[in-house]
Design a protein around this motif. Structure first.
Motif, PDB file in Angstrom:
ATOM      1  N   GLY A   1      37.365  43.471  44.658  1.00 27.56           N
ATOM      2  CA  GLY A   1      37.024  41.979  44.537  1.00 27.56           C
ATOM      3  C   GLY A   1      35.707  41.792  43.848  1.00 27.56           C
ATOM      4  O   GLY A   1      34.726  42.481  44.015  1.00 27.56           O
TER       5      GLY A   1
ATOM      6  N   ASP B   1      46.249  33.683  41.189  1.00 26.68           N
ATOM      7  CA  ASP B   1      45.109  32.796  41.951  1.00 26.68           C
ATOM      8  C   ASP B   1      44.754  31.369  41.661  1.00 26.68           C
ATOM      9  O   ASP B   1      43.715  30.892  41.755  1.00 26.68           O
ATOM     10  CB  ASP B   1      43.712  33.610  41.774  1.00 26.68           C
ATOM     11  CG  ASP B   1      43.320  33.822  40.452  1.00 26.68           C
ATOM     12  OD1 ASP B   1      44.044  33.496  39.487  1.00 26.68           O
ATOM     13  OD2 ASP B   1      42.295  34.363  40.117  1.00 26.68           O
TER      14      ASP B   1
ATOM     15  N   TYR C   1      39.015  38.515  40.445  1.00 31.10           N
ATOM     16  CA  TYR C   1      39.385  37.766  41.629  1.00 31.10           C
ATOM     17  C   TYR C   1      38.315  37.831  42.541  1.00 31.10           C
ATOM     18  O   TYR C   1      37.240  38.471  42.452  1.00 31.10           O
ATOM     19  CB  TYR C   1      40.589  38.704  42.223  1.00 31.10           C
ATOM     20  CG  TYR C   1      41.742  38.870  41.590  1.00 31.10           C
ATOM     21  CD1 TYR C   1      42.881  37.715  41.635  1.00 31.10           C
ATOM     22  CD2 TYR C   1      42.199  39.894  40.612  1.00 31.10           C
ATOM     23  CE1 TYR C   1      43.934  37.710  41.004  1.00 31.10           C
ATOM     24  CE2 TYR C   1      43.451  39.814  39.980  1.00 31.10           C
ATOM     25  CZ  TYR C   1      44.334  38.800  40.070  1.00 31.10           C
ATOM     26  OH  TYR C   1      45.377  38.654  39.182  1.00 31.10           O
ATOM     27  N   PRO C   2      38.465  36.929  43.382  1.00 31.22           N
ATOM     28  CA  PRO C   2      37.141  36.728  44.189  1.00 31.22           C
ATOM     29  C   PRO C   2      36.515  37.862  45.057  1.00 31.22           C
ATOM     30  O   PRO C   2      37.438  38.708  45.340  1.00 31.22           O
ATOM     31  CB  PRO C   2      37.706  35.519  44.993  1.00 31.22           C
ATOM     32  CG  PRO C   2      38.734  35.047  44.466  1.00 31.22           C
ATOM     33  CD  PRO C   2      39.396  36.047  43.950  1.00 31.22           C
TER      34      PRO C   2
ATOM     35  N   ALA D   1      34.749  38.207  47.681  1.00 30.64           N
ATOM     36  CA  ALA D   1      34.871  38.230  49.229  1.00 30.64           C
ATOM     37  C   ALA D   1      36.451  38.169  49.778  1.00 30.64           C
ATOM     38  O   ALA D   1      36.603  37.991  50.832  1.00 30.64           O
ATOM     39  CB  ALA D   1      34.071  37.246  49.855  1.00 30.64           C
ATOM     40  N   ASP D   2      37.434  37.892  48.696  1.00 30.36           N
ATOM     41  CA  ASP D   2      38.792  37.889  49.256  1.00 30.36           C
ATOM     42  C   ASP D   2      39.171  39.206  49.862  1.00 30.36           C
ATOM     43  O   ASP D   2      38.490  40.274  49.528  1.00 30.36           O
ATOM     44  CB  ASP D   2      39.584  37.356  47.995  1.00 30.36           C
ATOM     45  CG  ASP D   2      40.215  36.170  48.450  1.00 30.36           C
ATOM     46  OD1 ASP D   2      40.495  35.292  47.377  1.00 30.36           O
ATOM     47  OD2 ASP D   2      40.374  35.773  49.609  1.00 30.36           O
ATOM     48  N   CYS D   3      40.379  39.125  50.537  1.00 35.90           N
ATOM     49  CA  CYS D   3      40.975  40.218  51.102  1.00 35.90           C
ATOM     50  C   CYS D   3      42.354  39.913  51.082  1.00 35.90           C
ATOM     51  O   CYS D   3      43.168  39.933  52.364  1.00 35.90           O
ATOM     52  CB  CYS D   3      40.508  40.548  52.630  1.00 35.90           C
ATOM     53  SG  CYS D   3      41.077  42.055  53.551  1.00 35.90           S
ATOM     54  N   VAL D   4      42.992  39.684  49.971  1.00 37.55           N
ATOM     55  CA  VAL D   4      44.604  39.250  49.921  1.00 37.55           C
ATOM     56  C   VAL D   4      45.187  39.936  48.702  1.00 37.55           C
ATOM     57  O   VAL D   4      44.780  40.543  48.103  1.00 37.55           O
ATOM     58  CB  VAL D   4      44.730  37.676  49.795  1.00 37.55           C
ATOM     59  CG1 VAL D   4      43.804  37.076  51.066  1.00 37.55           C
ATOM     60  CG2 VAL D   4      43.924  37.347  48.518  1.00 37.55           C
TER      61      VAL D   4
ATOM     62  N   TYR E   1      47.812  39.163  45.572  1.00 37.07           N
ATOM     63  CA  TYR E   1      48.007  38.156  44.481  1.00 37.07           C
ATOM     64  C   TYR E   1      49.303  38.712  43.762  1.00 37.07           C
ATOM     65  O   TYR E   1      49.393  39.671  43.331  1.00 37.07           O
ATOM     66  CB  TYR E   1      46.761  37.839  43.468  1.00 37.07           C
ATOM     67  CG  TYR E   1      45.665  37.332  44.198  1.00 37.07           C
ATOM     68  CD1 TYR E   1      44.482  37.890  44.664  1.00 37.07           C
ATOM     69  CD2 TYR E   1      45.430  36.025  44.355  1.00 37.07           C
ATOM     70  CE1 TYR E   1      43.527  37.877  45.259  1.00 37.07           C
ATOM     71  CE2 TYR E   1      44.066  35.720  44.887  1.00 37.07           C
ATOM     72  CZ  TYR E   1      43.192  36.467  45.409  1.00 37.07           C
ATOM     73  OH  TYR E   1      42.060  35.873  45.945  1.00 37.07           O
TER      74      TYR E   1
ATOM     75  N   SER F   1      46.396  43.693  44.761  1.00 36.30           N
ATOM     76  CA  SER F   1      45.744  43.752  46.009  1.00 36.30           C
ATOM     77  C   SER F   1      44.475  44.050  46.156  1.00 36.30           C
ATOM     78  O   SER F   1      43.711  44.994  45.791  1.00 36.30           O
ATOM     79  CB  SER F   1      46.632  44.836  47.017  1.00 36.30           C
ATOM     80  OG  SER F   1      46.038  44.854  48.366  1.00 36.30           O
ATOM     81  N   VAL F   2      43.331  43.092  46.351  1.00 36.71           N
ATOM     82  CA  VAL F   2      42.139  43.116  46.524  1.00 36.71           C
ATOM     83  C   VAL F   2      41.791  43.705  47.966  1.00 36.71           C
ATOM     84  O   VAL F   2      42.135  43.397  49.014  1.00 36.71           O
ATOM     85  CB  VAL F   2      41.394  41.742  46.360  1.00 36.71           C
ATOM     86  CG1 VAL F   2      39.767  41.678  46.574  1.00 36.71           C
ATOM     87  CG2 VAL F   2      41.796  40.990  45.010  1.00 36.71           C
TER      88      VAL F   2
ATOM     89  N   CYS G   1      40.391  45.230  51.225  1.00 37.17           N
ATOM     90  CA  CYS G   1      39.621  44.870  52.436  1.00 37.17           C
ATOM     91  C   CYS G   1      38.787  45.858  52.870  1.00 37.17           C
ATOM     92  O   CYS G   1      38.760  47.200  52.434  1.00 37.17           O
ATOM     93  CB  CYS G   1      40.498  44.610  53.777  1.00 37.17           C
ATOM     94  SG  CYS G   1      42.004  43.194  53.348  1.00 37.17           S
TER      95      CYS G   1
END
Length: 510
Positions: free
Chosen positions: A284, A310, A326-327, A329-332, A334, A354-355, A357
């Motif tokens: 991310g 996004d 992509y953000p 702090a994200d963990c999703v 897209y 996939s960002v 985690c």
């Protein structure tokens, strides 16, 4: 017994008399007190019998020579434990060599015996054997017995497909043929029952393919419309393993300039930590690059538009490249997509970004140990443990888990128990659902353990585990796991390790 001394008038003294028999017989006679007595009785009778001591005599019997057993199956035999002594024998447990197992603990009465079921479960094509030891309080006897067996390969029918089935552009209402090779690299005859084709393609074969042989099938492409054709050919058979699918493609077109859909040849994502099929794992906040290769059968100019998933899109442009961040702090995951147009017709393709985690420190912090063997013919090993948070309801069955450690990538297809293998490597994923006070599941914790084995010297040397004599060296290796679920879940960390090695032999980082 012993005593000498003075006993006062009207007094008494006690003397301890010990009986110590040395043989199985009767003992008796008179004990005489030598003194200056003027009268009285100075003798008393003593008697006793010597008897045989209690014995616990162990003996083992039974045939534990299993012979050849197919790997992945089991065979059983009976081990008899006998007690020919005069007292109860207590067995505390049984020790087995690798490949053998069985359980018994308890008491065996004097003159009795018990039978224990011993299981042989070979996992590799090799010889197994060693000593079975029964642990007990036996006073004598033999407490060991030999077990032996061999793991042999089972019946295999391994299918493999090959051939260039990218037909390219073809005039509609004409046909072209290409060869599909079906190979059987197993040790038994493969039976093909039929072949399934996507629209526009055809071909026929059913029959047997002997072990080590192959057969060619003519695949025909017959486009009827100005569109792109493609999909997966599936060969149906009784194969025990292998790959029974292959991709086929082609495009129907007319004369140059016909307004048919453009063709997307390839899409690449740069700065990816890992790419599996249409899934790219990213960090991310990093800038992600997208690059597409496409062509128009009618040689018309193309325009491109990206939807990054996004909420942002690019304007239509003649440029076939784009970037997006992509953000952080994200963990999703897209769902991105690309659309290509030639002005009157368009085509699209999708991909997933996939960002990654972060791994969890609880319930268990990540542990990683790598052993790189530099000697010729020696295999490298790694043991890895990590934890992470997964979505509620996450299912492990038939999920592809890709593990990447220091540039070594391995795929594991998980079963319903979260277990998967890749050659000599194993992975196990356990899930734990956490509930609130009302019993509602609030989140799911996944714990993965992996034992990896293979020849990865080049990858790990490139990652910093160099082949030289080193006392202590700080290295940092990237560690990643991707679950190709829907949506995918990915986790990434850079693991700091302490590395020591002996040149030409081995190195350990942990």
């Amino acid at each position: 017994g012993a005593f000498s001394g003075v006993i006062p008038a009207s007094g008494a003294t006690n003397v301890t008399v010990t009986f110590a028999p040395v043989a199985v017989t009767n003992y008796n006679g008179a004990v005489t007190i030598n003194s200056d007595a003027t009268s009285g009785t100075n003798t008393i009778n003593a008697s006793g019998s010597g008897i045989a001591p209690a014995t616990r005599v162990i003996g083992l019997s039974g045939s534990l020579a299993y012979g050849n057993v197919t790997t992945g199956t089991t065979a059983t035999a009976s081990l008899t434990i006998a007690n020919t002594g005069t007292a109860n024998l207590t067995v505390s447990g049984i020790s087995y060599p690798t490949g053998f197992s069985g359980a018994f603990s308890g008491t065996i009465a004097a003159g009795s015996s018990t039978n224990v079921l011993v299981t042989f479960a070979p996992t590799a094509v090799t010889s197994y054997g060693g000593t079975v030891t029964v642990n007990s309080d036996a006073t004598s006897g033999t407490s060991t017995i030999t077990a032996s067996g061999a793991g042999v390969a089972g019946v295999t029918r391994i299918i493999g497909l090959s051939g260039n089935l990218a037909f390219g552009n073809m005039t509609t209402n004409t046909t072209a043929g290409r060869l599909l090779a079906i190979a059987n690299t197993g040790n038994a005859t493969l039976t093909v029952t039929g072949i399934t084709y996507p629209t526009g393609f055809s071909g026929a074969f059913s029959g047997t393919i002997a072990a080590g042989n192959s057969t060619n099938v003519l695949v025909t492409f017959a486009p009827t419309d100005f569109i792109s054709y493609g999909g997966t050919i599936i060969v149906n058979s009784d194969a025990t393993s292998g790959i029974n699918t292959i991709t086929v493609s082609g495009t129907g077109y007319g004369s140059a300039g016909s307004q048919i859909e453009p063709v997307i040849d390839a899409v690449a994502v740069s700065n990816a930590l890992l790419t599996v099929a249409n899934i790219s794992v990213e960090v991310g906040g990093d800038v992600v690059g997208f690059d597409v290769t496409a062509h128009d059968p009618g040689s018309n100019p193309l325009s491109y538009q990206w939807d990054f998933g996004d909420g942002t899109t690019t304007p239509w442009s003649a440029l076939n490249v784009a970037t997006n961040a992509y953000p952080a702090a994200d963990c999703v995951a897209y769902n991105a997509s690309l659309t290509v147009t030639n002005g009157t017709a368009s085509t699209s393709t999708g991909l997933v970004v996939s960002v990654a985690c972060s791994f969890l420190e609880s319930p268990k912090p990540m542990k990683l140990t790598i052993k790189s063997n530099f000697a010729p013919g020696k295999l490298d090993q790694a043991r890895w443990q990590a934890a992470f948070e997964l979505p509620v309801g996450f299912s492990v069955s038939n999920v592809l888990a890709t593990v990447s450690i220091g540039g070594v990538n391995l795929d594991f297809l998980l079963n319903a128990k979260g277990q998967g293998t890749n050659g000599m490597s194993r992975l196990n994923l356990k899930l734990k659902n956490l509930k609130d006070r009302s019993g509602v599941i609030t989140n799911t914790i996944g714990t993965v353990t992996a034992a990896l084995k293979g020849d990865w010297d080049a990858d790990w040397i490139a990652a910093g585990l160099t082949n030289e004599t080193i006392a202590n060296k700080a290295v940092t290796l990237p560690v990643l796991i991707l679950f190709s679920s829907d949506p995918p879940e990915s986790f990434y960390a850079e693991k700091a390790l302490l590395y020591k090695a002996t040149a030409g032999k081995s190195g350990t980082a942990k």
